[in-house]
Structure formats: structure tokens, C-alpha cells
Design an enzyme around this catalytic site. Sequence first.
Site, PDB file in Angstrom:
ATOM      1  N   SER A 135      81.930 -11.580  27.726  1.00 29.10           N
ATOM      2  CA  SER A 135      82.281 -12.890  28.518  1.00 29.10           C
ATOM      3  C   SER A 135      81.040 -13.568  28.733  1.00 29.10           C
ATOM      4  CB  SER A 135      82.673 -12.637  30.003  1.00 29.10           C
ATOM      5  OG  SER A 135      82.996 -13.593  30.801  1.00 29.10           O
ATOM      6  N   TYR A 148      82.780  -7.218  37.708  1.00 27.62           N
ATOM      7  CA  TYR A 148      83.220  -7.638  36.326  1.00 27.62           C
ATOM      8  C   TYR A 148      82.256  -8.003  35.772  1.00 27.62           C
ATOM      9  CZ  TYR A 148      85.920 -10.361  32.949  1.00 27.62           C
ATOM     10  OH  TYR A 148      86.524 -10.926  31.805  1.00 27.62           O
TER      11      TYR A 148
END
Length: 245
Positions: A135, A148
Amino acid sequence: MDISGKTVLLTGGTAGIGQALARQLMTKGATVIVTGRSPERLEKSRADGFEAIAADLSSPAGADAILQALGARPVDIVINNAGQGVDHDFRKAAPDMALADDCIHANLNTPIRLIAGLMPRLKDRPEAAIVNVTSGLAIAPNAGAAVYCATKAGLRSYTQALRAQLAGTNIRVIEVLPPVVETQMTAGLENRTMANRKMAPQDCAREIVHAIENDREEANVGMVKMLRLVHSISPKLAARLMLRF
């Protein structure tokens, strides 16, 4: 790498980016094995012509189920795409540590376990690839998604080290860094600035396919290209920008 004729294991392939990616890989002539948790989505994937393995990747049993279902079948490309989010913001409430553990396992432990389990058969192929979907948040974290972000940063570091280990072998190691994408996980995104810039799953999947076909080591997708540019100039500025969200 020519995708045609390759056997691909794609985690999280029944929805979102994974579903779009599975369809594009099939169009390219690959045999695609997807994994997922939802019985309805798994059945839909099978109806669409994919082999589908039921696996909850938030525990060691998930990777074990995938490896057992594969048996001794050859795999040319493994794509660790499945991702799990979790709220972890002390400004709002005490975090649920069980959910945090699930997120850590799904996003970091499971890809490592799958790579380790599949490494012998990947080494046996004429050419192979490991694709880890991290990400943009692996570069600069979001304040409200601490766990996360940590998992994606951890997977990014693992990917870079693994690439160095496998340099000169038949196995390519590719990292894909998507921006915010229109998926079930981002459906409740509160920050409207980011929510309004969500990328379509089909467009993200297209860039992943391009990275595989062109043997890219790192693919910065969509708005992550700009984040990488800012980070190259000033890591502190990139961090400040992302921590606001």
C-alpha cells in the site's frame, strides 16, 4: 513475463482488486486459483470458471488450507493480494486486540507462510513470480490505521529483503503499492478528500498485470506515484501529509 499458460495463486480473489485481477489474468490466458472467505463469492468465482479455495487468512489455518488444497500442483505466480483492515485509534476507543491480531496475521504472517510453503515449487518452474500487494501507506502511515499501516510496511520490508535473496534466480519479486481503491474495505472511509479519489479496482488490477508482464520490481499505482515523489524529496513532508488522514 508472459502470463499466458501460467498457473496463478491469487489470495483475496473473489472481490475488489482481486476479482478484477483474476478476470484480467484469465483474459491473458492464465489458469487462476483464487482464495476467499465468503461462500457466496467463492461459488460465484467457480461459476465464472475459476478454481476457488475457501480460506480465512487471519489465522495459520488459512495458509495451511490453501497449501493442502493445492497438493503438489505447480504454481508459477503467487499474488498475495488479500488484505484486512482494522480500527486502531486511541483517540476514538480502546482497540480490539483480537481484531488487530487477525489483521497482522492476514496481511503479514499469511503472505510469509504462503511464500515459504510455495518456494520449492516456484524454484522448479522455468520462470516464476511472487507479487506482494502492499500500500502507499507502507511508505507513509495514516494516523488512524496504525496496525494496518504497520503490516503493509512490514510486508514491504520483507519483499525487499526477499528480492535480494532471490536475485539471479528464476523468481521475480514484485511489490505493488496501490492507493485508496474502491473496495469493501474502504467503503466506510471517513475522510472525504481521500474517499473522493478512490481508484477503480479494474484500473488498479490493470497496473498489476502490467507490472508482472514487464518484470517490474516495484509498481507505484495511481496517486502513490505522487506520494513516492514527495517522499523522495522530503520524507518528513510525506509523513505529515499522510498522518493527517
